[in-house]
Design a protein around this motif. Structure first.
Motif, PDB file in Angstrom:
ATOM      1  N   ASP A 195     -23.475 -30.423 -12.130  1.00  0.00           N
ATOM      2  CA  ASP A 195     -23.942 -30.510 -10.750  1.00  0.00           C
ATOM      3  C   ASP A 195     -23.468 -31.846 -10.184  1.00  0.00           C
ATOM      4  OD1 ASP A 195     -25.278 -30.733  -8.369  1.00  0.00           O
ATOM      5  OD2 ASP A 195     -27.078 -29.749  -9.117  1.00  0.00           O
ATOM      6  N   SER A 232     -23.356 -33.138  -7.096  1.00  0.00           N
ATOM      7  CA  SER A 232     -24.134 -33.953  -6.161  1.00  0.00           C
ATOM      8  C   SER A 232     -25.395 -34.487  -6.831  1.00  0.00           C
ATOM      9  CB  SER A 232     -24.450 -33.181  -4.884  1.00  0.00           C
ATOM     10  OG  SER A 232     -25.223 -32.069  -5.151  1.00  0.00           O
ATOM     11  N   ILE A 269     -17.306 -21.767   4.656  1.00  0.00           N
ATOM     12  CA  ILE A 269     -16.632 -21.504   5.922  1.00  0.00           C
ATOM     13  C   ILE A 269     -15.147 -21.673   5.684  1.00  0.00           C
ATOM     14  CG2 ILE A 269     -16.417 -22.197   8.315  1.00  0.00           C
ATOM     15  CD1 ILE A 269     -19.315 -23.313   7.968  1.00  0.00           C
ATOM     16  N   GLY A 324     -30.404 -24.145  19.374  1.00  0.00           N
ATOM     17  CA  GLY A 324     -29.466 -24.590  18.348  1.00  0.00           C
ATOM     18  C   GLY A 324     -29.965 -24.579  16.922  1.00  0.00           C
ATOM     19  N   GLY A 325     -30.956 -23.797  16.580  1.00  0.00           N
ATOM     20  CA  GLY A 325     -31.449 -23.820  15.204  1.00  0.00           C
ATOM     21  C   GLY A 325     -30.365 -23.387  14.235  1.00  0.00           C
ATOM     22  N   GLY A 326     -30.221 -24.085  13.154  1.00  0.00           N
ATOM     23  CA  GLY A 326     -29.214 -23.703  12.168  1.00  0.00           C
ATOM     24  C   GLY A 326     -29.828 -23.735  10.793  1.00  0.00           C
ATOM     25  N   PRO A 327     -29.068 -23.378   9.799  1.00  0.00           N
ATOM     26  CA  PRO A 327     -29.595 -23.397   8.430  1.00  0.00           C
ATOM     27  C   PRO A 327     -29.831 -24.830   7.972  1.00  0.00           C
ATOM     28  CG  PRO A 327     -27.258 -22.930   8.423  1.00  0.00           C
ATOM     29  CD  PRO A 327     -27.668 -22.958   9.852  1.00  0.00           C
ATOM     30  N   ALA A 328     -30.845 -25.012   7.173  1.00  0.00           N
ATOM     31  CA  ALA A 328     -31.127 -26.354   6.669  1.00  0.00           C
ATOM     32  C   ALA A 328     -30.263 -26.628   5.475  1.00  0.00           C
ATOM     33  CB  ALA A 328     -32.572 -26.466   6.270  1.00  0.00           C
TER      34      ALA A 328
END
Lengths: 256, 715
Positions: free
Chosen positions: B177, B179, B297, B711-715
């Protein structure tokens, strides 16, 4: 939307503007952040003063985890300012923040599955503490980990993995502890045990920012609470008064 | 029994070398995520450096070893990490692959510049003078003993590093992992640098051990070490113990095939190809990866308009006609290859660009296509081209079937293995018959001549006619690819690249789609190869080697693998720009071999491909027909003047190149006032000028408190 200084969601113990006293351990000012083209944080203001437990609550996708990632240096904000213990930390690498005493326990078992328990403790020595100290603290607090010191973390139970992850927050004695969804996927009794530990280390004076989706587990421990919706802090205040706001947020309501 | 023991000793010694090399590969792959195709080339460089110090300059063995393994090897590894690999952590798998493949091409080129090929460079084994040690009925040389001891030491040493040192534990933590490792306080660059230094050192060690047994030749050595990749695959690129087991299997197979394979003219190639065949089999035996939905993406794949594609095709044909009527005969022979190579690169567009499947054997398909027309089209019959397409499509589908469960780096390795198996074995086979039914002669162990096409009495034997034919064929192939992109099939391919899991849950037939795209791509490459064969007139197995195909792959990705222009870029770079530079600057010809490699290495900077930049530059021109029309007219005008003899070649070439560039500047100037109009109405923003951060903030302000819900997006 405007963010007047007076509306800063969580005020420190010293009133804002008071020159005396140590700076807050974590301070986010109008922080915006994005994953590529997808903006997640739309101007977050958040303060964690020394010696307090702040709970950051909110529904799925509100940007809570992103806020922690920004604070820990894993994600660079696109705008705004992040200060750790009064210093701007723009562009500081997460590993350097970690060595300086910022500890983020990420959501969903922050352990390395192919490392043994003891190797995990060894990795904690990057913060500058000796292995002996770390082992002593960890095994005293979590005797179960002492029995499993040669076992791979991936083969531990969920609760034991979370204990191992938590152990880093204890044994490395950070100045600022960021906890992400400690309760995720765990039995209530283990969650209770873990939050008991959070309360205990908070009494020792550590500054802690706790992210949770479900409030009840954490409100008993927190000194302050903030509700996050759609990438903004919608409400902030003492934990007791927040229950009503919270149910509205849980139902997916927007900020007023 | 004596024979068995003898060959076992040989096999174990070979295995030891493979193990040393493969363990270095595993180390760098697991800790940094970059599968280093150039690992073998690093070993090759190590062997050359050692030869230079020890044998050419006559340094004492220990000093030479210490310098190569203790200083040059680690320094080279650190250099690789700092300069090239560090930027790749966030890059896509294709980009990482292209960068390391380009490094391989570049290093081979570099070695050939420093150490001119074709000169014998003998290397003695360690303690060559010492008498072999008797081992019962067999004997073992001191060099073999050293080799085996080195492998054992490497195994023990790696274990000590990875489990004993905190740095080693940090390496394993980074693998698990990345990060989280940073959150713990691990400096990933430090870890990566250590891994690269150690890995490169192991490669060099392997190179030094293996080189005395074979000739010191850059390409051979770089690719012979490919055999070691197979060993790494045994360990699934992760487990070092299994890698050592794999090395043992490979080494022993090689030795026993040498000892026991019946002596006939068909099988010597099989021994050479056995490591890659084993590699292929092991890849197939790997447990099926779970279909996983991953959220990534990916860069957008442009969807050309029908009108744009037809315009592009017309311009390609026009440029072919212009070239055919203005160039000299020898120049035509050189530059006409742009188009067939472009078609081979074009075959990657649906496969890699749209479907996200990496194939390194497109040039092998091209070879099959070329062999087909050489045999079936000796009278210039165009039906041979159809045969070439059909046969390569069938081979492509056949390759796709086992390769279906593979993806990413494993698929790349499997296709590379297929290419090497063709190079080393199939293409070198003498004439043989299949079940007594067909008589098959591939290259017949020599060169083949390919007859030019003849359609309805019109022959394409002349260089001018062929130039037009090639340009037309490329234009046609480009139209086919655009049609695929715009079709339902094209959408399926893109969907498959984004998430196979999502496609499967929607009920899409992954199997059929993958086989179809492999067959389509192979057929295109086959036709491209057939045309290339006609253009060259004669073909040899070496024309279609894996190493020759790698620059095409690398440059197609550099150009932008999702775009037609990217394919043309590959063809133009390899057979337009390079010969042109060689003609203009005769002094640096030797260094030009480095260019494709350098282009690929530079890819880390711009993963979307160079052509995207170029196309963005030309966008204003395409948007304003008022400028585009006169531009084309102007170019045609220069051409007429050239044909009339008013212009000579050089002014003509300069004018033709300068005109579009000038037109772009003109078109940009024409657009400028509009783009800087701050009060542009909302509905035109992002259309007439690029959407910017300030637009977003303005929109936020304009929407006011309502914007909170937008504008809510994924956390």
């Amino acid at each position: 939307m405007t963010f007047a200084p007076g509306r800063a969601p969580v005020a420190g113990r010293g009133a804002p503007g008071a020159p005396a006293g140590p700076p807050p351990l974590l301070e986010l000012r109008r922080v915006r952040a994005a994953y590529g083209a997808i903006q997640v944080l739309f101007g977050v203001d958040l303060t964690v003063p020394a010696g307090t437990v702040v709970a950051l609550l909110g529904p799925n996708g509100a940007g809570k985890t992103t806020t922690l990632r920004v604070a820990a240096g894993l994600l660079s904000p696109t705008a705004g300012e992040v200060r750790v213990a009064g210093r701007a930390v723009q562009g500081v690498h997460p590993e350097d923040l970690a060595r300086a005493g910022l500890c983020l326990i990420p959501e969903g078992r922050g352990v390395f599955p192919n490392l043994t328990v003891r190797e995990h403790l060894r990795m904690m020595t990057y913060t500058g503490r000796s292995l002996a100290d770390i082992e002593a603290v960890t095994y005293e607090r979590f005797p179960r980990l002492a029995d499993r010191r040669r076992q791979l973390a991936g083969t531990l139970s969920g609760g034991e993995q979370q204990m191992l992850a938590m152990a880093r927050g204890l044994a490395t004695d950070p100045a600022l502890l960021l906890l992400d969804e400690l309760s995720m996927g765990l039995a209530p009794i283990i969650v209770e045990e873990l939050y008991g530990i959070v309360a205990a280390i908070a009494r020792d004076g550590m500054a802690i920012l706790v992210v949770e989706q479900f409030a009840r587990t954490v409100l008993g421990v927190a000194d302050h609470a903030a509700i996050m919706v759609h990438g903004r802090i919608a409400h902030a205040g003492p934990p007791a008064g927040l229950a009503d706001e919270l149910s509205a947020a849980d139902l997916g309501g927007t900020s007023p | 029994m004596d024979k068995l023991l003898t060959f076992t000793v040989v096999g174990v010694a070979t295995a030891a070398i493979y193990a040393v090399i493969a363990s270095g590969l595993v180390l760098t792959y697991t800790t940094t995520g970059v599968f280093n195709f150039a690992h073998g080339a690093a070993g090759m460089l190590g062997a050359f450096c050692y030869w230079q110090l020890r044998f050419d300059w006559g340094w004492p063995t220990p000093v030479a070893l210490l310098v190569v393994l203790g200083i040059l090897g680690p320094a080279f590894g650190v250099l690789l990490e700092r300069v090239i690999m560090r930027g790749l952590a966030e890059a896509s798998e294709t980009v990482r692959l292209v960068v390391s493949i380009s490094l391989l091409i570049g290093l081979i080129g570099l070695a050939q510049i420093i150490w001119a090929p074709g000169i014998s460079r003998p290397m003695r084994t360690f303690f060559q003078a010492a008498a072999p040690v008797r081992l019962g009925p067999a004997s073992i040389t001191v060099h073999q003993i050293i080799t085996i001891a080195v492998a054992v030491a490497v195994a023990l040493g790696l274990r000590a590093v990875l489990y004993g040192l905190r740095l080693g534990v940090a390496m394993r933590a980074t693998v698990d992992d990345r990060s989280l490792a940073r959150l713990v306080g691990v400096r990933p660059e430090r870890v990566a640098m250590a891994a690269w230094a150690l890995g490169t050192c192991l490669a060099a060690l392997g190179g030094i051990l293996i080189a005395p047994g074979i000739s010191l030749d850059a390409a051979t050595l770089s690719l012979l070490i490919v055999n070691a990749y197979a060993a790494a695959i045994f360990g699934r690129l992760r487990s070092l113990p299994m890698t050592f087991v794999g090395a043992l299997v490979l080494g022993l197979t090689d030795a026993y095939l040498t000892g026991y394979l019946p002596q006939n003219q068909y099988l010597p190639g099989l021994r050479l190809a056995s490591p890659v065949i084993l590699l292929f089999l092991v890849l197939l035996a790997l447990p099926n990866p779970r279909l996983r939905g991953r959220l990534r993406i990916t860069p957008e794949v442009p969807r050309p308009t029908a009108a744009g594609a037809v315009t592009f095709a017309a311009l390609v044909v026009l440029s072919g006609v212009i070239a055919a009527t203005t160039m000299t005969e020898p120049d035509l022979l050189t530059y006409a290859r742009v188009f067939p190579v472009g078609i081979i690169a074009l075959s990657l567009v649906p496969l890699t660009g749209y479907a996200g499947q990496i194939s390194l054997c497109q040039l092998s398909f091209a070879g099959i296509g070329a062999v087909t027309v050489a045999h079936l089209g000796s009278d210039g019959n165009p039906a041979a081209l159809l045969w070439a397409a059909a046969i390569t499509a069938a081979v492509g589908a056949l390759i796709a079937l086992p390769a279906l469960r593979l993806s990413g780096i494993y698929l790349a390795l499997a296709t590379a293995a297929f290419a090497v198996a063709l190079d080393r074995w199939i293409f070198t086979l003498p004439r043989f018959s299949v079940f007594g039914l067909f008589d098959v002669a591939l290259f017949g162990q020599g060169t083949l001549s390919v007859a030019p096409l003849e359609v309805a009495g019109v022959g394409f034997g002349g260089a001018r006619a062929r130039m037009v034919l090639m340009a037309g064929a490329f234009a046609l192939a480009a139209l086919v690819v655009v049609a695929v992109r715009r079709s339902r099939f094209g959408r399926q391919l893109l969907a498959m690249k984004d998430s196979e899991a999502a496609c499967a849950t929607l009920g899409m037939n992954l199997l059929g789609t993958k086989v179809a795209v492999f067959a389509l791509s192979a057929a295109m490459a086959g036709v491209g190869g057939a045309l290339l064969g006609m253009e060259r007139g004669s073909i040899a197995p070496g024309t279609f080697e894996l190493v020759a195909g790698l620059p095409i792959f690398a440059l197609a990705v550099v150009g932008g693998v999702g775009t037609i222009g990217g394919a043309l870029f590959a063809g133009l770079s390899l057979h337009g720009l390079l010969p042109l530079l060689a003609a203009l600057l005769p002094g640096v010809t030797g260094y030009l071999v480095l260019l494709p490699g350098l282009a690929g290495i530079g890819l880390g900077r711009n993963p979307a491909g160079a052509v995207t930049d170029i196309r963005d530059g030309f966008a204003p021109l395409v948007r304003s027909p008022r400028v585009l029309g006169p531009t084309v007219a102007l170019v045609v005008g220069w051409w007429v003047l050239r044909l009339a003899g008013v212009l000579t070649n050089w002014p003509f070439a300069l004018l033709v190149l300068a005109t579009p560039v000038g037109a772009v500047v003109a078109a940009q100037l024409a657009e400028r006032p509009r783009a800087h109009d701050e009060a542009l109405a909302w509905e035109w923003r992002g259309l007439l000028r690029r959407w910017s951060e300030s637009d977003l903030e303005e929109l936020d302000r304009a929407l006011g408190p309502l914007g909170a819900g937008v504008g809510g997006g994924p956390a």
